[in-house]
Write a protein that holds these residues in place. Structure first.
Motif, PDB file in Angstrom:
ATOM      1  N   GLN A  25     -90.457 105.987  40.054  1.00  0.00           N
ATOM      2  CA  GLN A  25     -91.588 106.007  40.795  1.00  0.00           C
ATOM      3  C   GLN A  25     -90.890 105.752  42.357  1.00  0.00           C
ATOM      4  N   HIS A  26     -91.313 106.125  43.142  1.00  0.00           N
ATOM      5  CA  HIS A  26     -90.710 105.668  44.747  1.00  0.00           C
ATOM      6  C   HIS A  26     -91.747 104.904  45.503  1.00  0.00           C
ATOM      7  N   PRO A  27     -91.752 103.532  45.413  1.00  0.00           N
ATOM      8  CA  PRO A  27     -92.646 102.557  46.167  1.00  0.00           C
ATOM      9  C   PRO A  27     -92.098 102.829  47.768  1.00  0.00           C
ATOM     10  N   ALA A  28     -93.096 102.822  48.642  1.00  0.00           N
ATOM     11  CA  ALA A  28     -92.846 103.036  50.007  1.00  0.00           C
ATOM     12  C   ALA A  28     -92.147 101.680  50.540  1.00  0.00           C
ATOM     13  N   PRO A  29     -91.083 101.744  50.751  1.00  0.00           N
ATOM     14  CA  PRO A  29     -90.087 100.665  51.452  1.00  0.00           C
ATOM     15  C   PRO A  29     -90.569  99.890  52.726  1.00  0.00           C
ATOM     16  N   SER A  30     -90.772  98.566  52.771  1.00  0.00           N
ATOM     17  CA  SER A  30     -91.196  97.774  53.892  1.00  0.00           C
ATOM     18  C   SER A  30     -90.405  98.131  55.059  1.00  0.00           C
ATOM     19  N   GLY A  31     -88.997  98.501  54.833  1.00  0.00           N
ATOM     20  CA  GLY A  31     -87.936  98.597  55.877  1.00  0.00           C
ATOM     21  C   GLY A  31     -86.695  98.810  55.136  1.00  0.00           C
ATOM     22  N   PRO A  32     -85.419  98.792  55.925  1.00  0.00           N
ATOM     23  CA  PRO A  32     -84.388  98.960  55.254  1.00  0.00           C
ATOM     24  C   PRO A  32     -83.662  97.843  54.611  1.00  0.00           C
TER      25      PRO A  32
END
Length: 296
Positions: A25-32
């Motif tokens: 699964q590819h959760p949306a990252p909140s940043g780097p």
């Protein structure tokens, strides 16, 4: 690249199916910031059953229903963590002849799935054990803050046995310990053995391979088949693993050029293409040793 023959494009590169990144699964990252590692809480364990109260009628017992027992905790949260790793491809690129092709990025495209699978199986990046969690592990590891970076694989089949037994043990243990749709990780070389015993089914909609129990099969290039202690499997066998649901992050491809490496005699300069990955999973971590080969 110079010569009398014309320069043409080679064949398109097509990645192998059922690779690690596609299975996660590819959760949306909140940043780097995920590239510094991540932490999450797993709620693993089980549930219980109870009856509502003494008003339940029990026919034929000749007695009253006892009071319901007190509810006890059945599960607990475990703080877990994962670390990131980077795969790269670097070589000397011609400055003329192929102006519209980035050779380093193409090289990364052809090799990164293998390197990602190898790192996730063995836990090693750059020859050092720094990739957590990974599959082939026989000991737990916590960071200084008590975050669980690595779990020891629970071996459900230690002696090489028929693949149907191995897959059945992993499917059954996943159902008991996780209860959701997990992943079974197998070396590419084991696929023919599983297929020969009808232990693989393919979803018509998306071509995903699954076990008889419905868990996703991940057959990543780079998976070694080694055991939880890191040693190679005996001849004619391979270790396979199962985990809860996978998740992963990856960065964009970064291409760097190193002007100081310019070689005037060949008109080449060193380039490097790289991408950073991170993977984790929920709850279950299982291992089984299966025999390779077709049925006799």
């Amino acid at each position: 690249m110079a010569g009398i023959r014309g320069i043409v494009d080679g064949p398109d590169f097509v990645a192998l199916p059922n690779a690690l990144w596609e299975a996660a699964q590819h959760p949306a990252p909140s940043g780097p910031h995920w590239q510094q590692g991540v932490t999450w809480t797993d709620w693993c364990g089980g549930a219980g059953t109870a009856y509502a109260d003494e008003c339940i009628a029990v026919t034929g017992t000749g007695g009253s229903v006892p009071a319901a027992p007190p509810l006890e905790p059945t599960t607990g949260g475990l703080d877990r963590g994962a670390t990131a790793f980077t795969v790269y491809a670097a070589f000397d690129c011609s400055l003329i002849g192929l102006p519209d092709v980035d050779q380093a990025a193409q090289a990364l495209d052809r090799s990164e799935a293998f390197q990602v699978g190898r790192a996730f199986w063995t836990g090693r990046a750059g020859g050092i054990a720094t990739v957590w969690p990974h599959l082939a592990a026989d000991d737990d590891l916590d960071d200084p803050h008590g975050i669980r970076l690595q779990t020891a694989a629970d071996t459900v089949l230690a002696a090489a046995d028929d693949p149907a037994v191995a897959i059945g043990r992993l499917d059954g243990a996943l159902a008991d310990q996780y209860g959701g749709q997990g992943a079974v990780h197998v070396p590419v070389a084991a696929l023919a053995t599983l297929k020969s015993r009808s232990l693989i089914r393919m979803d018509d909609a998306d071509g995903v391979l699954r076990t008889p129990g419905g868990n996703r099969i991940v057959a990543a290039a780079g998976y070694t088949g080694s055991g939880p202690d890191g040693s190679a499997a005996p001849d004619g066998s391979a270790w396979i693993y199962a985990t809860g649901a996978l998740f992963g992050y990856r960065s964009d491809v970064t291409v760097r050029e190193f002007p100081g490496t310019f070689d005037r005699s060949n008109n080449t300069v060193r380039k490097q293409a790289s991408r950073t990955y991170l993977f984790g999973w929920e709850c279950a971590h299982l291992a089984a040793l299966m025999t390779l080969g077709v049925p006799t």
